[in-house]
Design a protein around this motif. Structure first.
Motif, PDB file in Angstrom:
ATOM      1  N   LEU A 177       0.814  -1.207   0.000  1.00 50.83           N
ATOM      2  CA  LEU A 177       0.000   0.000   0.000  1.00 50.83           C
ATOM      3  C   LEU A 177       0.854   1.267   0.000  1.00 50.83           C
ATOM      4  CD1 LEU A 177      -2.654  -1.133   2.649  1.00 50.83           C
ATOM      5  CD2 LEU A 177      -2.777  -1.311   0.150  1.00 50.83           C
ATOM      6  N   ALA A 178       0.240   2.354  -0.450  1.00 58.20           N
ATOM      7  CA  ALA A 178       0.951   3.637  -0.526  1.00 58.20           C
ATOM      8  C   ALA A 178       0.971   4.357   0.809  1.00 58.20           C
ATOM      9  CB  ALA A 178       0.301   4.523  -1.586  1.00 58.20           C
ATOM     10  N   TRP A 179       0.110   3.950   1.745  1.00 59.52           N
ATOM     11  CA  TRP A 179       0.045   4.635   3.042  1.00 59.52           C
ATOM     12  C   TRP A 179       1.080   4.059   3.998  1.00 59.52           C
ATOM     13  CZ3 TRP A 179      -4.457   2.618   0.746  1.00 59.52           C
ATOM     14  CH2 TRP A 179      -5.260   3.583   0.115  1.00 59.52           C
ATOM     15  N   ASN A 180       1.580   4.922   4.883  1.00 61.75           N
ATOM     16  CA  ASN A 180       2.538   4.480   5.896  1.00 61.75           C
ATOM     17  C   ASN A 180       2.462   5.417   7.097  1.00 61.75           C
ATOM     18  OD1 ASN A 180       4.725   6.692   5.624  1.00 61.75           O
ATOM     19  ND2 ASN A 180       4.491   5.973   3.511  1.00 61.75           N
ATOM     20  N   SER A 181       3.160   5.061   8.148  1.00 65.45           N
ATOM     21  CA  SER A 181       3.142   5.849   9.388  1.00 65.45           C
ATOM     22  C   SER A 181       4.351   6.766   9.500  1.00 65.45           C
ATOM     23  CB  SER A 181       3.107   4.896  10.599  1.00 65.45           C
ATOM     24  OG  SER A 181       4.258   4.055  10.588  1.00 65.45           O
ATOM     25  N   GLY A 182       4.939   7.094   8.361  1.00 64.74           N
ATOM     26  CA  GLY A 182       6.127   7.938   8.383  1.00 64.74           C
ATOM     27  C   GLY A 182       5.905   9.293   9.024  1.00 64.74           C
ATOM     28  N   ALA A 183       4.766   9.919   8.722  1.00 63.69           N
ATOM     29  CA  ALA A 183       4.485  11.244   9.299  1.00 63.69           C
ATOM     30  C   ALA A 183       4.341  11.162  10.813  1.00 63.69           C
ATOM     31  CB  ALA A 183       3.230  11.817   8.673  1.00 63.69           C
ATOM     32  N   VAL A 184       3.648  10.138  11.293  1.00 66.05           N
ATOM     33  CA  VAL A 184       3.475   9.970  12.740  1.00 66.05           C
ATOM     34  C   VAL A 184       4.818   9.743  13.418  1.00 66.05           C
ATOM     35  CG1 VAL A 184       2.419   8.539  14.526  1.00 66.05           C
ATOM     36  CG2 VAL A 184       1.145   9.072  12.438  1.00 66.05           C
ATOM     37  N   GLU A 185       5.653   8.873  12.826  1.00 62.50           N
ATOM     38  CA  GLU A 185       6.968   8.608  13.399  1.00 62.50           C
ATOM     39  C   GLU A 185       7.813   9.876  13.428  1.00 62.50           C
ATOM     40  OE1 GLU A 185       7.967   5.939  14.830  1.00 62.50           O
ATOM     41  OE2 GLU A 185       6.202   4.727  14.364  1.00 62.50           O
ATOM     42  N   GLY A 186       7.654  10.715  12.412  1.00 61.71           N
ATOM     43  CA  GLY A 186       8.391  11.977  12.397  1.00 61.71           C
ATOM     44  C   GLY A 186       7.997  12.886  13.543  1.00 61.71           C
ATOM     45  N   HIS A 187       6.689  12.978  13.829  1.00 64.91           N
ATOM     46  CA  HIS A 187       6.228  13.800  14.953  1.00 64.91           C
ATOM     47  C   HIS A 187       6.714  13.239  16.286  1.00 64.91           C
ATOM     48  CE1 HIS A 187       3.876  16.614  12.690  1.00 64.91           C
ATOM     49  NE2 HIS A 187       3.151  15.660  12.120  1.00 64.91           N
ATOM     50  N   VAL A 188       6.693  11.915  16.410  1.00 68.97           N
ATOM     51  CA  VAL A 188       7.175  11.292  17.645  1.00 68.97           C
ATOM     52  C   VAL A 188       8.650  11.607  17.872  1.00 68.97           C
ATOM     53  CG1 VAL A 188       7.652   9.080  18.772  1.00 68.97           C
ATOM     54  CG2 VAL A 188       5.463   9.439  17.607  1.00 68.97           C
TER      55      VAL A 188
END
Length: 214
Positions: A177-188
């Motif tokens: 899939l094209a979706w991932n949790s990269g943005a969330v991990e960046g905020h963390v």
């Protein structure tokens, strides 16, 4: 002239015994091309001039005399003269990089290593196959990749395969899939950085303001 030097000259049975020292093990501009020379030599090509012409297009900038001296050692040595093996870090770098980014000497080095070590050959195939799945989003190939890894005697990859198998559906989705949790991990990671900057200096209220206003 010291006593040690005089004794070395007196005890030498051949001229070659006089040429010993640390300088013999210094890196040479020819080192990068010795695997190519060794392969051609083993194939039956022993002409120094032809071998020198063969490595010139690969980027060799040294002299013909250096190539001739290396081949002379192979002819006169009672044991085959082999090139210095690359370090594990260097081989790992060749395996992890895209094949098309490797120079011709690096490709020759890796080809030689793979030919002499079946485990590294299998490891290279599995790593590159996984890289293709990752970059091309081909998660449907993952079960077949895991089966292929389990058939080879590679304990380190078996550990990775076991970890992937425990959460197989999620990993397949991540590779497809094209979706991932990269943005969330960046905020963390950003919040952790702010927290480390303020360690022991302020409380939660100031941290909250910095996170909201950043």
């Amino acid at each position: 002239m010291t006593y040690r030097t005089v004794k070395q000259f007196a005890d030498a049975a051949t001229p070659e015994e006089l040429f010993t020292g640390q300088w013999q093990h210094r890196p040479s501009v020819l080192d990068e091309y010795k695997p190519y020379l060794d392969d051609r030599w083993n194939e039956g090509c022993t002409n120094a001039w032809k071998l020198w012409e063969g490595i010139m297009p690969l980027g060799y900038k040294g002299s013909y005399q250096r190539v001739r001296a290396y081949l002379h050692d192979k002819r006169t040595s009672p044991r085959p003269v082999a090139a210095r093996p690359p370090s594990p870090r260097t081989v790992a770098g060749w395996i992890l990089r895209r094949p098309e980014t490797l120079t011709e000497p690096e490709q020759l080095h890796l080809k030689t290593v793979r030919a002499h070590c079946p485990e590294i050959d299998a490891l290279t195939r599995h790593v590159r196959s996984f890289a293709d799945m990752l970059t091309e989003r081909q998660g449907e190939r993952l079960p077949g990749w895991l089966d292929a890894v389990r058939k080879d005697d590679l304990p380190s990859l078996h550990t990775l395969a076991a970890g992937i198998a425990r959460d197989l559906d999620a990993v397949i989705a991540g590779l497809t899939l094209a979706w991932n949790s990269g943005a969330v991990e960046g905020h963390v990671n950003r919040i952790k950085m702010l927290k480390r900057q303020m360690f022991g200096r302020a409380g939660f209220k100031l941290l909250r303001k910095r996170v909201l206003l950043a």
